[in-house]
Enzyme design. Sequence first.
Site, PDB file in Angstrom:
ATOM      1  N   TYR A 121       0.814  -1.206   0.000  1.00  8.11           N
ATOM      2  CA  TYR A 121       0.000   0.000   0.000  1.00  8.11           C
ATOM      3  C   TYR A 121       0.849   1.258   0.000  1.00  8.11           C
ATOM      4  CZ  TYR A 121      -2.802   3.898   1.002  1.00  8.11           C
ATOM      5  OH  TYR A 121      -3.358   5.130   0.888  1.00  8.11           O
ATOM      6  N   HIS A 132      -3.022   0.566   6.381  1.00  5.53           N
ATOM      7  CA  HIS A 132      -4.154   0.353   5.473  1.00  5.53           C
ATOM      8  C   HIS A 132      -4.955  -0.895   5.832  1.00  5.53           C
ATOM      9  CE1 HIS A 132      -5.868   1.785   1.474  1.00  5.53           C
ATOM     10  NE2 HIS A 132      -5.621   2.854   2.172  1.00  5.53           N
TER      11      HIS A 132
HETATM   12 MG    MG Z   1      -4.856   6.121   4.965  1.00  4.87          MG
END
Ligand code: MG
Length: 418
Positions: free
Chosen positions: A175, A224
């Site tokens: 991420y 995330h």
């Molecule tokens: Mg965020």
Amino acid sequence: MTIDNFANPWPARENIEITSVRAITTAPEGTALVVVRIDTNVPGLYGLGCATFTQRWKAVQAFVDEHLSRLLIGRYPGDINDLVRLAAFSGYWRGGPVTNNAISGIDQALWDIAGKRAGLPVYELLGGKVRAAADTYIHAAGKTAEETIDQALGFIDDGWRHIRLQISTPGGGGYGAPKVPTEYPNAPYRNGWSGRDYLRRVPALFEAARDALPDNIELLHDVHSRLSPKEAVLLARSLEQYGLYFLEDVLPPEHWDRLPEVRAASPVPLAVGELTTSLTDAVRLVRDGGVDFIRSHISDIGGLSPARKVADLAELSGVKTAWHGPGDTSPIGAAANVALDVSSAAFGIQEGHIYNEATHDVFPGTLRIRDGYLTPNAAPGWGIDIDEVAAKRFPAEISGHDEWAAGVRRPDGALEAP
Ligand code: MG
């Protein structure tokens, strides 16, 4: 005689009424933005509100154009509280990002109109400033620690004091950092993402960053929503020595009821909330002791009106705000964030985004971050307009997020939360 339930329920204070409500979509950075425009019978008096749910923008557009506009046309735009409650209650079922983004578009557009009528920026309608500007954090990300640190050094040169550090993890599902080749060639899903490898890689990034960056630079990280409660504690403890400003979204929303125990065991502050999709979700995070920073995407909880309630609750609860604000927020939404930031004592930090020049063309008045600070416009309302001719040059398309999310899997092939 029939009663028109959509008429003003009491005499309007002035002869002003809403004449049209419509969603405008545009994608000057390639990310679909949705903005609601409300026009009135006063020439030149209109408002703009952010309704951006970039992954499902067509649903929001239809919600505004087909369902909400008929409730508002003919109504007095100064009754913001009544109009947003009507928008929320009239569908019976409430909450969720499509509903709340549509309502947010209306809510923020009505606040913009209120500011323009008063001749005041929205932050003054909220009680005025308690600070001059909002300090922001910015994202640095690379395939290696060296790449991430190089980017961070550039941001420090440009004046930032708070930087979120991300690093690629093996496979396509990392991420906030570029894709890197798989390291699981024999796994069923070769391009998978391993939580255990992630737990090893992130502390190494912060060790390198603390060696390379000045001590007074605040460091942040976004998980995330990928960890279990116990993995979250392990990560928080492994990062303790690097003095993080905050650690973001350690758990998915399905496990938020475990946040209080994770926070109690975490030596670093936790920031949670960009996935809140209702005011009640955000209130529970603050009230139940699961967060040090509440960071809702304010259009996802229904706009400025609910967000100011969260800010007030945060102030009374010793929690700070850190509103979600990357490129899937329109410049109108970014201005709403900043109006809250400068008028709330609960402000902690603001997520920053550097809009491209095309966005500035479409949205004249878009705020620019200077030396890490965002300062709100002094013009009435949000002080931001939309050039609809320019907007048409950047048509929105179905989000590529679906394609990305479909590939975020563990090495054994199990789908992971993106
Ligand atoms: Mg965020």
